[in-house]
Motif scaffolding. Structure first.
Motif, PDB file in Angstrom:
ATOM      1  N   ARG A 185       0.858  -1.039   0.113  1.00  0.00           N
ATOM      2  CA  ARG A 185      -0.099  -0.109  -0.067  1.00  0.00           C
ATOM      3  C   ARG A 185       0.851   1.061  -0.055  1.00  0.00           C
ATOM      4  N   LEU A 186       0.888   1.775  -1.156  1.00  0.00           N
ATOM      5  CA  LEU A 186       1.960   3.188  -1.299  1.00  0.00           C
ATOM      6  C   LEU A 186       0.942   4.466  -0.949  1.00  0.00           C
ATOM      7  N   HIS A 187       1.531   5.275  -0.216  1.00  0.00           N
ATOM      8  CA  HIS A 187       0.881   6.620  -0.006  1.00  0.00           C
ATOM      9  C   HIS A 187       1.650   7.323  -0.915  1.00  0.00           C
ATOM     10  N   VAL A 188       0.762   7.784  -1.837  1.00  0.00           N
ATOM     11  CA  VAL A 188       1.328   8.415  -2.996  1.00  0.00           C
ATOM     12  C   VAL A 188       1.125   9.929  -2.806  1.00  0.00           C
ATOM     13  N   GLU A 189       0.396  10.436  -1.919  1.00  0.00           N
ATOM     14  CA  GLU A 189       0.132  11.951  -1.430  1.00  0.00           C
ATOM     15  C   GLU A 189       0.065  11.875   0.065  1.00  0.00           C
ATOM     16  N   SER A 190       0.587  13.053   0.368  1.00  0.00           N
ATOM     17  CA  SER A 190       0.467  13.234   1.790  1.00  0.00           C
ATOM     18  C   SER A 190      -0.953  13.491   2.400  1.00  0.00           C
ATOM     19  N   ALA A 191      -0.950  13.308   3.657  1.00  0.00           N
ATOM     20  CA  ALA A 191      -2.299  13.203   4.382  1.00  0.00           C
ATOM     21  C   ALA A 191      -2.509  14.882   4.638  1.00  0.00           C
ATOM     22  N   GLU A 192      -3.657  14.945   4.682  1.00  0.00           N
ATOM     23  CA  GLU A 192      -3.774  16.620   5.362  1.00  0.00           C
ATOM     24  C   GLU A 192      -3.643  16.749   6.733  1.00  0.00           C
ATOM     25  N   PRO A 193      -3.071  17.582   7.143  1.00  0.00           N
ATOM     26  CA  PRO A 193      -2.696  17.866   8.741  1.00  0.00           C
ATOM     27  C   PRO A 193      -3.886  17.982   9.422  1.00  0.00           C
ATOM     28  N   SER A 194      -4.968  18.580   8.822  1.00  0.00           N
ATOM     29  CA  SER A 194      -6.213  18.747   9.825  1.00  0.00           C
ATOM     30  C   SER A 194      -7.337  17.554   9.697  1.00  0.00           C
TER      31      SER A 194
ATOM     32  N   LEU B 180       4.675   6.663 -11.130  1.00  0.00           N
ATOM     33  CA  LEU B 180       5.100   7.017  -9.918  1.00  0.00           C
ATOM     34  C   LEU B 180       6.427   7.732 -10.453  1.00  0.00           C
ATOM     35  N   ARG B 181       6.647   9.003  -9.926  1.00  0.00           N
ATOM     36  CA  ARG B 181       7.607   9.958 -10.181  1.00  0.00           C
ATOM     37  C   ARG B 181       8.730   9.435  -9.787  1.00  0.00           C
ATOM     38  N   ILE B 182       9.976   9.208 -10.540  1.00  0.00           N
ATOM     39  CA  ILE B 182      11.364   9.247 -10.220  1.00  0.00           C
ATOM     40  C   ILE B 182      11.676  10.139  -9.078  1.00  0.00           C
ATOM     41  N   GLY B 183      12.640   9.743  -8.016  1.00  0.00           N
ATOM     42  CA  GLY B 183      12.930  10.440  -7.049  1.00  0.00           C
ATOM     43  C   GLY B 183      11.939  10.761  -5.937  1.00  0.00           C
ATOM     44  N   SER B 184      10.583  10.192  -6.101  1.00  0.00           N
ATOM     45  CA  SER B 184       9.752  10.191  -4.906  1.00  0.00           C
ATOM     46  C   SER B 184       9.965   9.389  -3.463  1.00  0.00           C
ATOM     47  N   LEU B 185       9.945  10.149  -2.551  1.00  0.00           N
ATOM     48  CA  LEU B 185      10.054   9.403  -1.276  1.00  0.00           C
ATOM     49  C   LEU B 185       8.844   9.039  -0.928  1.00  0.00           C
TER      50      LEU B 185
ATOM     51  N   GLU C 268      12.199   5.083  -1.652  1.00  0.00           N
ATOM     52  CA  GLU C 268      12.377   5.972  -3.158  1.00  0.00           C
ATOM     53  C   GLU C 268      12.142   5.143  -4.388  1.00  0.00           C
ATOM     54  N   VAL C 269      11.627   6.067  -5.132  1.00  0.00           N
ATOM     55  CA  VAL C 269      11.306   5.470  -6.789  1.00  0.00           C
ATOM     56  C   VAL C 269      12.522   5.912  -7.632  1.00  0.00           C
ATOM     57  N   VAL C 270      13.319   4.650  -7.958  1.00  0.00           N
ATOM     58  CA  VAL C 270      14.508   5.042  -8.537  1.00  0.00           C
ATOM     59  C   VAL C 270      14.408   4.705 -10.022  1.00  0.00           C
ATOM     60  N   TRP C 271      13.374   3.776 -10.746  1.00  0.00           N
ATOM     61  CA  TRP C 271      13.292   3.692 -12.143  1.00  0.00           C
ATOM     62  C   TRP C 271      11.875   3.238 -12.414  1.00  0.00           C
ATOM     63  N   GLN C 272      11.439   3.533 -13.714  1.00  0.00           N
ATOM     64  CA  GLN C 272      10.239   2.980 -14.019  1.00  0.00           C
ATOM     65  C   GLN C 272      10.057   2.809 -15.598  1.00  0.00           C
ATOM     66  N   LYS C 273       9.273   2.085 -15.974  1.00  0.00           N
ATOM     67  CA  LYS C 273       8.882   1.501 -17.397  1.00  0.00           C
ATOM     68  C   LYS C 273       7.681   1.313 -17.616  1.00  0.00           C
TER      69      LYS C 273
ATOM     70  N   GLY D 294       2.800  -2.629 -20.906  1.00  0.00           N
ATOM     71  CA  GLY D 294       1.310  -2.947 -21.326  1.00  0.00           C
ATOM     72  C   GLY D 294       0.360  -1.691 -20.759  1.00  0.00           C
ATOM     73  N   ALA D 295      -0.548  -1.925 -20.060  1.00  0.00           N
ATOM     74  CA  ALA D 295      -1.530  -0.963 -19.545  1.00  0.00           C
ATOM     75  C   ALA D 295      -1.156  -0.585 -18.010  1.00  0.00           C
ATOM     76  N   HIS D 296       0.224  -1.230 -17.625  1.00  0.00           N
ATOM     77  CA  HIS D 296       0.710  -1.068 -16.232  1.00  0.00           C
ATOM     78  C   HIS D 296       2.047  -0.428 -16.429  1.00  0.00           C
ATOM     79  N   TYR D 297       2.809  -0.180 -15.298  1.00  0.00           N
ATOM     80  CA  TYR D 297       4.089   0.414 -15.034  1.00  0.00           C
ATOM     81  C   TYR D 297       4.786  -0.475 -14.005  1.00  0.00           C
ATOM     82  N   LEU D 298       6.040  -0.824 -14.575  1.00  0.00           N
ATOM     83  CA  LEU D 298       7.062  -1.561 -13.572  1.00  0.00           C
ATOM     84  C   LEU D 298       7.902  -0.604 -12.786  1.00  0.00           C
ATOM     85  N   ASN D 299       7.952  -0.420 -11.626  1.00  0.00           N
ATOM     86  CA  ASN D 299       8.759   0.623 -10.664  1.00  0.00           C
ATOM     87  C   ASN D 299       9.645  -0.163  -9.744  1.00  0.00           C
ATOM     88  N   GLY D 300      11.058   0.478  -9.910  1.00  0.00           N
ATOM     89  CA  GLY D 300      11.996   0.009  -8.996  1.00  0.00           C
ATOM     90  C   GLY D 300      12.082   0.985  -7.927  1.00  0.00           C
ATOM     91  N   VAL D 301      11.822   0.508  -6.469  1.00  0.00           N
ATOM     92  CA  VAL D 301      11.594   1.318  -5.427  1.00  0.00           C
ATOM     93  C   VAL D 301      13.036   0.646  -4.700  1.00  0.00           C
TER      94      VAL D 301
END
Length: 137
Positions: free
Chosen positions: A32-41, A73-78, A97-102, A105-112
């Protein structure tokens, strides 16, 4: 013997140059990847958890994982990741940390890469991967 883990097939990295320093295991696991920060409030009496994506693990090692996602997923994202390994009851909270991506097909393979950071389960992750290697063929 548990057959959830085995040595993975060699998969070429996007630029064609192998950069792995560790052996990889193919594994049945989800993240389960948290791809956006949670709201502080608190919104309307309920906490807003941010954007969470569930993805499949293609292979893993002590230093990282290959993840299959439906979006880029953006390369360099923590990112914060909750990893659920097959055969284990608890999930492990990690920073990756996302270090590569390709595209695949309809999906993406990401190296973290798993980042050693405070307040994560980094040491338990290393133990879990070592245990998985000891059970593999």
């Amino acid at each position: 013997m548990d057959k959830d883990y085995h040595f993975g097939q060699e998969v070429a990295v996007p630029d064609g140059a192998e950069k792995r320093e560790d052996y990889r295991l193919s594994a049945r696991a989800t993240v389960r990847l948290h791809v956006e920060s949670a709201e502080p409030s608190v919104l309307g009496g309920a906490s807003f958890e941010g954007s969470v994506r569930t993805c499949e693990v293609r292979d893993l090692s002590a230093s990282g994982m290959s993840l299959v996602t439906s979006e880029v997923l953006r390369i360099g994202s923590l990112l914060t990741a909750e990893v659920q390994l097959s055969g284990r009851h608890e999930s492990l909270k990690l920073t990756v940390e996302v270090v590569w991506q390709k595209a695949e097909g309809a999906h993406y393979l990401n190296g973290v890469r798993v980042v050693d950071s405070d307040e994560t389960d980094y040491l338990r992750w290393l133990e879990a991967v070592a245990d998985a290697f000891s059970r593999s063929e």
